[in-house]
Design an enzyme around this catalytic site. Sequence first.
Site, PDB file in Angstrom:
ATOM      1  N   SER A  63       0.626  -1.225  -0.089  1.00  0.00           N
ATOM      2  CA  SER A  63      -0.138   0.014   0.023  1.00  0.00           C
ATOM      3  C   SER A  63       0.779   1.341  -0.087  1.00  0.00           C
ATOM      4  CB  SER A  63      -0.818  -0.066   1.118  1.00  0.00           C
ATOM      5  OG  SER A  63      -2.147  -0.742   0.991  1.00  0.00           O
ATOM      6  N   LYS A  66       0.486   3.624  -2.856  1.00  0.00           N
ATOM      7  CA  LYS A  66      -0.688   4.203  -3.258  1.00  0.00           C
ATOM      8  C   LYS A  66      -0.359   5.548  -3.262  1.00  0.00           C
ATOM      9  CE  LYS A  66      -3.881   0.821  -1.237  1.00  0.00           C
ATOM     10  NZ  LYS A  66      -4.558   0.458   0.209  1.00  0.00           N
ATOM     11  N   TYR A 189      -3.100  -2.156 -10.400  1.00  0.00           N
ATOM     12  CA  TYR A 189      -3.039  -1.885  -8.952  1.00  0.00           C
ATOM     13  C   TYR A 189      -2.478  -2.956  -8.372  1.00  0.00           C
ATOM     14  CZ  TYR A 189      -4.328  -1.876  -4.009  1.00  0.00           C
ATOM     15  OH  TYR A 189      -4.626  -2.029  -2.752  1.00  0.00           O
ATOM     16  N   TYR A 241      -4.637   4.331   8.015  1.00  0.00           N
ATOM     17  CA  TYR A 241      -5.835   3.630   8.005  1.00  0.00           C
ATOM     18  C   TYR A 241      -6.704   4.036   9.304  1.00  0.00           C
ATOM     19  CZ  TYR A 241      -3.279   0.972   4.671  1.00  0.00           C
ATOM     20  OH  TYR A 241      -2.763   0.593   3.633  1.00  0.00           O
ATOM     21  N   VAL A 259       0.978  -3.664   4.225  1.00  0.00           N
ATOM     22  CA  VAL A 259       0.686  -4.909   4.620  1.00  0.00           C
ATOM     23  C   VAL A 259       1.911  -6.082   4.762  1.00  0.00           C
ATOM     24  CG1 VAL A 259      -1.860  -4.973   4.738  1.00  0.00           C
ATOM     25  CG2 VAL A 259      -0.576  -5.784   2.894  1.00  0.00           C
TER      26      VAL A 259
HETATM   27  N1  GLN Z   1      -2.140  -5.137  -2.199  1.00  0.00           N
HETATM   28  C1  GLN Z   1      -2.793  -4.966  -0.936  1.00  0.00           C
HETATM   29  C2  GLN Z   1      -4.357  -4.989  -0.898  1.00  0.00           C
HETATM   30  O1  GLN Z   1      -4.771  -4.365  -1.921  1.00  0.00           O
HETATM   31  C3  GLN Z   1      -2.167  -3.776  -0.347  1.00  0.00           C
HETATM   32  C4  GLN Z   1      -2.967  -3.620   1.099  1.00  0.00           C
HETATM   33  C5  GLN Z   1      -1.979  -2.956   2.121  1.00  0.00           C
HETATM   34  O2  GLN Z   1      -0.908  -3.069   1.927  1.00  0.00           O
HETATM   35  N2  GLN Z   1      -2.642  -2.085   3.011  1.00  0.00           N
HETATM   36  O3  GLN Z   1      -5.045  -5.615  -0.192  1.00  0.00           O
END
Ligand code: GLN
Length: 319
Positions: A63, A66, A189, A241, A259
């Site tokens: 993530s 992003k 993505y 988050y 994550v």
């Molecule tokens: N690729 C992961 C997902 O879309 C990324 C989530 C994350 O790192 N929080 O669930």
Amino acid sequence: MPALQPFLEDLYDRYRDVSEGQLASYIPELTKANKDWFGISVVTTDGRIFGVGDVDQPFTIQSISKVFAYGLALEDRGRAVLLDKVGVEPTGDPFNSLIRLDEDSKRPFNPMINAGAIATTSLINGADPTGKLNRLLAMFERYLGHDVVIDMPTFMSERSTGHRNRAMAHLMLNFDMIAQDIDSALDLYFQQCSVMVNCQDLAVMAATLANQGRQPITGAQALERDYTRDLLSVMYTCGMYNRAGEWAYRVGIPAKSGVSGGIIAVVPGKAGIATFSPLIDKNGNSVRGLKVFEALSQEYGLHLFDLSMGRCVFTEALE
Ligand code: GLN
């Protein structure tokens, strides 16, 4: 006040045995991570590098991508188009929250949760999927200062199990918030999430944001200067988050987690900081990473609203 490098070493020793948290398992490939991996990196806006632990260990960015994809989409489409499709409002929801699109606008709340990130990535320019991917990779290369690779097993793992993300894309298509070709948007993505980095790379990327988009080692302008503010704002309010509020309260600098166990944070004008440890809490944030950032923020008065030590303390630690 301790000099930075010995303090990082001290933090590493202090937290290396923390064993709370779990490896992310909803993406099967991420369970192959080693629970002991732990690294801390700091890169200054004038290009100095500090670090301790597994700063060279490659892992997928997840993530944290992003933030940077949002920058590219802003450069490609501008603020008005982005704001029309993706909000800038924190949700307090988990990163993979499914159904909360804004009731009136039907927009996902912000580009740091999955729905908003998928919509954002779908706005990246390119003649076809390969063209878009190449532009995305070129963007990462500007920040990193070297070639990037996508980890195919992680990409395939997420592509074949990411039903929740797929459901979000369908819901957004239903509301006309995303273009028809959602399979390509999802692939892009998943590819951006599977870009390989190490902890030091992440600190360089964060330092680039601290330096108004200019990569401190290569001097390349990785992001149009004007958009740095946009990225740091959504990081500050939405980057962690459902822990974003507590992070803003305790650590007080713009940040983003993933994550796979990475966290980046930006000390504007001064440095980028990254931690890597794959044991994550229920919010999806690295447990050891949270501890390191709280300690760093306290020690050096990094909190943007903490003026008690004077704003120069961190600069002194870097001397
Ligand atoms: N690729 C992961 C997902 O879309 C990324 C989530 C994350 O790192 N929080 O669930």
